[in-house]
Design a protein around this motif. Structure first.
Motif, PDB file in Angstrom:
ATOM      1  N   LYS A  87       0.856  -1.181   0.000  1.00  5.64           N
ATOM      2  CA  LYS A  87       0.000   0.000   0.000  1.00  5.64           C
ATOM      3  C   LYS A  87       0.895   1.235   0.000  1.00  5.64           C
ATOM      4  N   PHE A  88       0.703   2.109  -1.001  1.00  4.14           N
ATOM      5  CA  PHE A  88       1.575   3.272  -1.099  1.00  4.14           C
ATOM      6  C   PHE A  88       0.878   4.401  -1.839  1.00  4.14           C
ATOM      7  N   ALA A 104       2.897   2.941   2.925  1.00  2.00           N
ATOM      8  CA  ALA A 104       2.059   2.697   4.099  1.00  2.00           C
ATOM      9  C   ALA A 104       2.236   1.275   4.625  1.00  2.00           C
ATOM     10  N   GLN A 105       2.451   0.323   3.706  1.00  5.58           N
ATOM     11  CA  GLN A 105       2.555  -1.080   4.114  1.00  5.58           C
ATOM     12  C   GLN A 105       3.331  -1.863   3.067  1.00  5.58           C
ATOM     13  N   PRO A 123       7.724   0.856   5.587  1.00  5.97           N
ATOM     14  CA  PRO A 123       6.514   1.590   5.965  1.00  5.97           C
ATOM     15  C   PRO A 123       6.834   2.876   6.718  1.00  5.97           C
ATOM     16  N   ASN A 124       6.086   3.931   6.396  1.00  5.73           N
ATOM     17  CA  ASN A 124       6.263   5.268   6.974  1.00  5.73           C
ATOM     18  C   ASN A 124       7.585   5.917   6.557  1.00  5.73           C
ATOM     19  N   GLU A 125       8.032   5.579   5.357  1.00 11.20           N
ATOM     20  CA  GLU A 125       9.159   6.282   4.745  1.00 11.20           C
ATOM     21  C   GLU A 125       8.687   6.940   3.458  1.00 11.20           C
ATOM     22  N   ASN A 143      -0.745  10.746   6.898  1.00  6.76           N
ATOM     23  CA  ASN A 143      -0.851  12.163   6.537  1.00  6.76           C
ATOM     24  C   ASN A 143      -0.777  12.387   5.024  1.00  6.76           C
ATOM     25  N   TYR A 144      -0.228  11.421   4.305  1.00  5.79           N
ATOM     26  CA  TYR A 144      -0.063  11.564   2.859  1.00  5.79           C
ATOM     27  C   TYR A 144      -1.116  10.808   2.060  1.00  5.79           C
ATOM     28  N   ILE A 145      -1.972  10.051   2.757  1.00  4.86           N
ATOM     29  CA  ILE A 145      -3.022   9.322   2.047  1.00  4.86           C
ATOM     30  C   ILE A 145      -4.420   9.755   2.493  1.00  4.86           C
TER      31      ILE A 145
END
Length: 226
Positions: A87-88, A104-105, A123-125, A143-145
């Motif tokens: 998930k991105f 995200a994942q 994730p979270n990069e 915050n970005y999705i």
């Protein structure tokens, strides 16, 4: 969500989310995609069988169906991505200087001409490019999705960038005076159906005022009158 434009050609498929609308769709391989306003993807007729390659202009959030035999690949103006199942979010609007990939994942491999090599995201990069530079950093992926849920997350972003996002989201021509381009804003903005409510909330945070002029909105610096 019924707002998208779908074009069939011999070479493949084009799906566009028009200005003023977001759209959600399933690709032939089962991958779920949200396209932000003013975005489009292009993929081949054999997508999901022959390959899983697509190109993106604008912004999209992907929940990729896992298939280790056929990697999922996304190409933008700035980066190429390769994943199996993950998930991105990818943001690559041609009118904006900054382009980014946020994971995200799962795991994503990113290649950019500016990097001259590939890098893997956890994730979270976030991997971002801007002008002639690129970098990787830790972020809160949500915050970005959250745009797909009608929220706009801002972290010290210039007003010029914010207004670009609002123009696309509401399909309205918004102009601003040059002396406020660099004003910055942080926080989360709820993208109400009524643009006036959104602009009023922003004006409570940074010193701006706005006026309607025909089909346009003009934003200027708020002058304090004592």
């Amino acid at each position: 969500q019924g707002n998208e434009t779908v074009k069939h050609t011999f070479a493949g498929m084009t799906v566009e989310a028009p200005l003023g609308a977001r759209t959600k769709l399933h690709l032939p391989d089962g991958t779920l995609v949200w396209l932000n306003a003013g975005s489009k993807i292009v993929y081949s007729q054999g997508f999901g069988v022959d390959d899983r390659k697509l190109s993106l202009e604008g912004e999209g959030y992907f929940e990729v169906t896992r298939n280790e035999k056929v990697p999922f690949e996304v190409k933008t103006k700035e980066v190429n991505l390769k994943v199996l199942g993950t998930k991105f979010n990818v943001s690559s609007y041609k009118e904006e200087a900054a382009h980014s990939v946020v994971l995200a994942q799962g795991k994503v491999k990113v290649y950019s001409d500016k990097l001259h090599m590939s890098t893997c995201l956890k994730p979270n990069e976030m991997f971002a490019t801007s002008k002639d530079s690129c970098y990787k950093t830790q972020v809160n992926a949500y915050n970005y999705i959250c745009w797909k849920n009608g929220l706009l997350y801002l972290e010290s972003q210039p007003l010029s960038t914010i207004i670009n996002k609002l123009s696309r989201h509401y399909a309205v021509n918004i102009k601003m005076e040059k002396d406020i381009y660099s004003l910055k804003c942080s926080g989360k903005i709820v993208l109400f159906e009524d643009l006036d409510i959104t602009l009023k909330n922003i004006s409570n945070v940074i010193p701006i005022t706005y006026t309607h002029k025909g089909n346009e909105i003009l934003i200027s610096k708020k002058i304090n009158i004592n």
